[in-house]
Design an enzyme around this catalytic site. Structure first.
Site, PDB file in Angstrom:
ATOM      1  N   GLU A 146       0.837  -1.194   0.000  1.00 37.78           N
ATOM      2  CA  GLU A 146       0.000   0.000   0.000  1.00 37.78           C
ATOM      3  C   GLU A 146       0.876   1.250   0.000  1.00 37.78           C
ATOM      4  O   GLU A 146       2.060   1.205   0.334  1.00 37.78           O
ATOM      5  CB  GLU A 146      -0.918   0.014   1.225  1.00 37.78           C
ATOM      6  CG  GLU A 146      -2.257  -0.645   0.978  1.00 37.78           C
ATOM      7  CD  GLU A 146      -3.135   0.132   0.000  1.00 37.78           C
ATOM      8  OE1 GLU A 146      -2.718   1.209  -0.474  1.00 37.78           O
ATOM      9  OE2 GLU A 146      -4.237  -0.341  -0.302  1.00 37.78           O
ATOM     10  N   SER A 202     -14.986   2.671  -5.960  1.00 35.01           N
ATOM     11  CA  SER A 202     -15.710   2.615  -4.695  1.00 35.01           C
ATOM     12  C   SER A 202     -15.195   3.659  -3.712  1.00 35.01           C
ATOM     13  O   SER A 202     -15.964   4.262  -2.969  1.00 35.01           O
ATOM     14  CB  SER A 202     -15.580   1.215  -4.071  1.00 35.01           C
ATOM     15  OG  SER A 202     -16.178   0.250  -4.900  1.00 35.01           O
ATOM     16  N   ARG A 229      -8.022  12.467  -8.401  1.00 35.96           N
ATOM     17  CA  ARG A 229      -8.693  11.704  -9.459  1.00 35.96           C
ATOM     18  C   ARG A 229     -10.170  12.074  -9.562  1.00 35.96           C
ATOM     19  O   ARG A 229     -10.740  12.062 -10.654  1.00 35.96           O
ATOM     20  CB  ARG A 229      -8.536  10.209  -9.238  1.00 35.96           C
ATOM     21  CG  ARG A 229      -9.281   9.636  -8.048  1.00 35.96           C
ATOM     22  CD  ARG A 229      -9.040   8.148  -7.953  1.00 35.96           C
ATOM     23  NE  ARG A 229      -9.853   7.507  -6.893  1.00 35.96           N
ATOM     24  CZ  ARG A 229      -9.794   6.218  -6.613  1.00 35.96           C
ATOM     25  NH1 ARG A 229      -8.984   5.434  -7.304  1.00 35.96           N
ATOM     26  NH2 ARG A 229     -10.552   5.712  -5.661  1.00 35.96           N
ATOM     27  N   TYR A 231     -10.194   2.988 -20.164  1.00 35.28           N
ATOM     28  CA  TYR A 231     -10.557   2.839 -18.757  1.00 35.28           C
ATOM     29  C   TYR A 231      -9.747   3.821 -17.919  1.00 35.28           C
ATOM     30  O   TYR A 231      -8.531   3.981 -18.132  1.00 35.28           O
ATOM     31  CB  TYR A 231     -10.282   1.417 -18.274  1.00 35.28           C
ATOM     32  CG  TYR A 231     -10.691   1.203 -16.839  1.00 35.28           C
ATOM     33  CD1 TYR A 231     -12.032   1.098 -16.492  1.00 35.28           C
ATOM     34  CD2 TYR A 231      -9.738   1.138 -15.831  1.00 35.28           C
ATOM     35  CE1 TYR A 231     -12.421   0.921 -15.170  1.00 35.28           C
ATOM     36  CE2 TYR A 231     -10.112   0.958 -14.506  1.00 35.28           C
ATOM     37  CZ  TYR A 231     -11.457   0.854 -14.179  1.00 35.28           C
ATOM     38  OH  TYR A 231     -11.840   0.695 -12.876  1.00 35.28           O
ATOM     39  N   ASN A 278      -5.710   6.257  -6.251  1.00 32.83           N
ATOM     40  CA  ASN A 278      -6.316   7.103  -5.226  1.00 32.83           C
ATOM     41  C   ASN A 278      -5.320   8.035  -4.564  1.00 32.83           C
ATOM     42  O   ASN A 278      -5.699   9.035  -3.953  1.00 32.83           O
ATOM     43  CB  ASN A 278      -7.031   6.248  -4.157  1.00 32.83           C
ATOM     44  CG  ASN A 278      -6.095   5.261  -3.476  1.00 32.83           C
ATOM     45  OD1 ASN A 278      -4.921   5.515  -3.274  1.00 32.83           O
ATOM     46  ND2 ASN A 278      -6.636   4.104  -3.113  1.00 32.83           N
ATOM     47  N   GLU A 291      -2.942  -2.619  -9.585  1.00 37.61           N
ATOM     48  CA  GLU A 291      -3.679  -3.441 -10.545  1.00 37.61           C
ATOM     49  C   GLU A 291      -4.627  -2.607 -11.397  1.00 37.61           C
ATOM     50  O   GLU A 291      -5.159  -3.109 -12.397  1.00 37.61           O
ATOM     51  CB  GLU A 291      -4.460  -4.538  -9.810  1.00 37.61           C
ATOM     52  CG  GLU A 291      -5.740  -4.102  -9.117  1.00 37.61           C
ATOM     53  CD  GLU A 291      -5.508  -3.293  -7.853  1.00 37.61           C
ATOM     54  OE1 GLU A 291      -6.443  -2.624  -7.391  1.00 37.61           O
ATOM     55  OE2 GLU A 291      -4.367  -3.334  -7.318  1.00 37.61           O
TER      56      GLU A 291
END
Length: 224
Positions: A2, A59, A67, A105, A110, A119
């Site tokens: 992360e 989500s 973003r 896409y 984030n 990914e």
């Protein structure tokens, strides 16, 4: 794996560890989330059928995210088909098949940190969709994949300029298909998080037996 915004800082880590293993390229054992592997193909790649021009599944929605701000401006100039809790609903379908149904896409991270590429880049590349990336610098992305396999928002002066370029590609198959030429020589692979890190750590220790200490993890990873 992360980024620093989602990783707790703990006291007492200085001079505690010998090696760093991380998604960053300056770690002792770099573990990027994805990478290319050679694979020759005699035939040109044919993308799957496309039902949408641009789409995004998200989500984790926070108004202050870069973003989110970019999406809001971009959506003023081109239709973006959206899915996920970030848009007041759930995404019940298969993520990869949904991404495959789009020409482009939004592979928007984030958080923006050095070498932090997840990914979100792998998924569209794997299913025959062109990723539009927002996150690390272009040069960081090009450490992982070829520069003509994705579109970086930093290459455009404004979201409107990007939208105009996407509309051009949507109307010109020859230009659009150039983003898949890399598939004649490579395929994209995702890091297997539950096995590869341990194997790479063991391989590193087997080949390098010198002693070292990671002196200041807070400064290296969190910047203070």
């Amino acid at each position: 794996m992360e980024n620093p915004s989602y990783s707790d800082r703990f006291p007492g880590m200085d001079e505690l560890f010998n090696l760093t293993m991380n998604y960053r390229w300056d770690a002792d054992i770099p573990l990027p989330h994805l990478y290319l592997v050679p694979e020759k193909s005699e035939e040109d790649f044919v993308p799957p059928k496309k039902d949408h021009v641009v789409c995004w599944i998200v989500s984790n929605w926070k108004e202050h995210y870069i973003r989110v701000k970019y999406y809001k401006e971009l959506s003023k100039h081109i239709k973006i088909t959206t899915f996920g809790r970030g848009f007041g609903g759930y995404h019940y379908g298969d993520t990869l098949s949904t991404i495959a149904s789009c020409k482009f896409y939004l592979s928007f991270e984030n958080s923006i940190y050095q070498d932090y590429i997840t990914e979100k880049l792998y998924n569209p590349l794997a299913v025959g969709t062109v990723p539009i990336v927002l996150g690390a610098l272009r040069e960081n992305y090009e450490k992982l994949v070829l520069g003509d396999s994705f579109i970086h928002v930093d290459d455009f002066a404004s979201p409107k300029e990007l939208a105009d370029y996407l509309l051009l590609l949507d109307s010109n198959d020859d230009l659009y298909l150039k983003y898949f030429q890399w598939r004649k020589h490579y395929k994209v692979r995702k890091l297997e998080l539950w096995s590869e890190p341990m194997c790479q750590a063991c391989d590193y220790l087997r080949k390098r037996r010198q002693f070292k200490v990671a002196n200041d993890l807070n400064k290296w990873y969190w910047g203070w």
